[in-house]
Each structure stands twice: as structure tokens, then as C-alpha cells.
Scaffold this motif. Structure first.
Motif, short mmCIF file in Angstrom:
data_model
loop_
_atom_site.label_atom_id
_atom_site.label_comp_id
_atom_site.label_asym_id
_atom_site.label_seq_id
_atom_site.Cartn_x
_atom_site.Cartn_y
_atom_site.Cartn_z
N ASP A 279 -4.32 2.13 -6.08
CA ASP A 279 -3.61 2.40 -4.85
C ASP A 279 -4.37 3.40 -3.99
OD1 ASP A 279 -1.08 1.20 -4.90
OD2 ASP A 279 -0.27 2.53 -6.47
N TYR B 217 0.87 -1.05 0.20
CA TYR B 217 0.03 -0.25 -0.07
C TYR B 217 0.84 1.23 0.20
CZ TYR B 217 -3.21 -3.53 1.70
OH TYR B 217 -3.96 -4.84 1.90
N LYS B 218 0.26 2.53 -0.64
CA LYS B 218 0.99 3.69 -0.47
C LYS B 218 1.63 4.00 0.67
CE LYS B 218 -0.51 7.14 -2.68
NZ LYS B 218 -1.32 8.23 -3.20
N THR C 92 4.47 0.73 -4.90
CA THR C 92 3.56 -0.25 -4.63
C THR C 92 3.29 -1.14 -5.77
OG1 THR C 92 1.83 1.07 -6.00
CG2 THR C 92 2.28 1.80 -3.45
#
Length: 206
Positions: free
Chosen positions: A191, A84-85, A150
């Protein structure tokens, strides 16, 4: 001149860069142990043809590099792919704990209205403990490049590079470029949504 540069880099590539890249991957894996949302860690030496293309590039009518064997900082490149970001920042914080950063930046498209490549890039000092005693020190670069991406950023950039940057092929049309930009927008949105969902799922229940 180009032939001499090619010969010097190929000698470096064959004798030290690949070995260092393997050691660097293991070095990064050791320091990232316990981080649950890492999809993969890789490291590689820049191929001879790609090095030469970069080393002979022209900027404002002049050669971009006067000493490419010294100035090009991504002769060894590493990549950490995360879920994940928000993981990008947490992994970057961990990286800067163990490695000395020379520069760090978020790479984004030039305009807020455009979509394209996204990623976090850092130039770091090459740690001495990835260098074996029998290596010729004069061939070893001082730095390596680390990219933290990501899953969606990584997948998009790999496909984009494969489709758009093969030498000798017909350039992409404007319509094809728009379609690739569209997929970047989709990856950016995915994202964003997955990061938001992860945050929501991580909040304590009322």
C-alpha cells in the motif's frame, strides 16, 4: 432469552435488513459516481449467527450489550474498496458530505511493532430514502457501518477472517499467527509503495 433474540433478529433479517442493504449499495453507488479509483461497493445484512455471537459476547465478566437489537450498529454493513491509501481520505470526505457520521476511526493494530487488521470504519445514520414505505419501522436500525479499505487491506482481511475465525476449527498456532502477521506487513508495505508511486506519477513534469 437467546432463542427469543434469535427469532426477533431472524425476522428482522428476512423482512427488512437484506432489502435495505441492497438499496444502500445503490445509494452509495449513486453518490460515488465519477470517482475513478473505486474497485467496488458492497452492502450486506449481518448474518443471524454472527449477530448472535456479537450480541451474547461478554466483557469484564458481564454481557457487553443489554439491548443488542438497539445497540449493535453494524446490523447493516457497507464497504468501499479503493485503489490507494490517499483515496481512503478523499472517499471519506465525500461520504461525510452525503451522510451523517456518528463516529469514525482508523482501525490499526494495538502496537506500532505489530501488524494485523487495518481499515477506516464509520458509523453513519441510515438515510431515510433507503427505507421502503411497507417496512416495519420498529425493525429498522438507526445506523449502518461503513468500511473504506484499500485493495490490499481488503484482500488481507478477507483471507485472515477465512483462515482464523471459523468456529469449531483448531485455533491457529503461534507460528501460523506470525505468518499471517507477516502477510499484513507485506500488504501494508505494498500500500505504501503504490501510494508513493501514484503520487510521483501524478506530479506535473518539470
Amino acid at each position: 432469552m437467546v432463542d427469543e433474540l434469535a427469532a426477533k433478529y431472524e425476522a428482522r433479517y428476512r423482512s427488512v435488513l437484506g432489502r435495505i442493504a441492497n438499496s444502500l449499495r445503490e445509494h452509495l453507488e449513486d453518490h460515488m459516481q465519477g470517482q475513478s479509483r473505486i474497485d467496488g461497493i458492497t452492502a450486506r445484512a449481518k448474518r443471524v449467527d454472527r449477530f448472535l455471537k456479537k450480541a451474547t459476547s461478554i466483557e469484564s465478566g458481564q454481557p457487553k450489550y443489554s439491548e443488542p437489537l438497539v445497540q449493535i450498529q453494524d446490523q447493516i454493513g457497507a464497504r468501499i474498496v479503493v485503489f490507494y491509501k490517499q483515496d481512503v481520505q478523499s472517499i471519506d470526505d465525500l461520504v461525510t458530505k452525503y451522510y451523517t457520521a456518528i463516529e469514525s476511526q482508523e482501525v490499526v493494530p494495538d502496537s506500532e511493532s505489530e501488524f494485523g487488521y487495518f481499515g477506516h470504519h464509520s458509523i453513519l445514520l441510515l438515510p431515510s430514502d433507503v427505507i421502503e414505505t411497507d417496512m416495519d419501522r420498529s425493525m429498522i436500525p438507526r445506523f449502518f457501518e461503513l468500511q473504506i479499505k484499500t485493495l490490499f487491506q481488503h484482500a488481507w482481511s478477507e483471507a485472515d477472517h477465512d483462515l482464523g475465525y471459523k468456529p469449531g476449527e483448531t485455533p491457529l498456532t503461534a507460528e501460523q499467527k506470525r505468518r499471517i502477521a507477516f502477510t499484513s506487513a507485506q500488504a501494508w508495505g505494498a500500500d505504501l509503495i503504490f501510494d508513493q508511486l501514484f503520487r510521483e506519477r501524478s506530479l506535473p513534469a518539470d
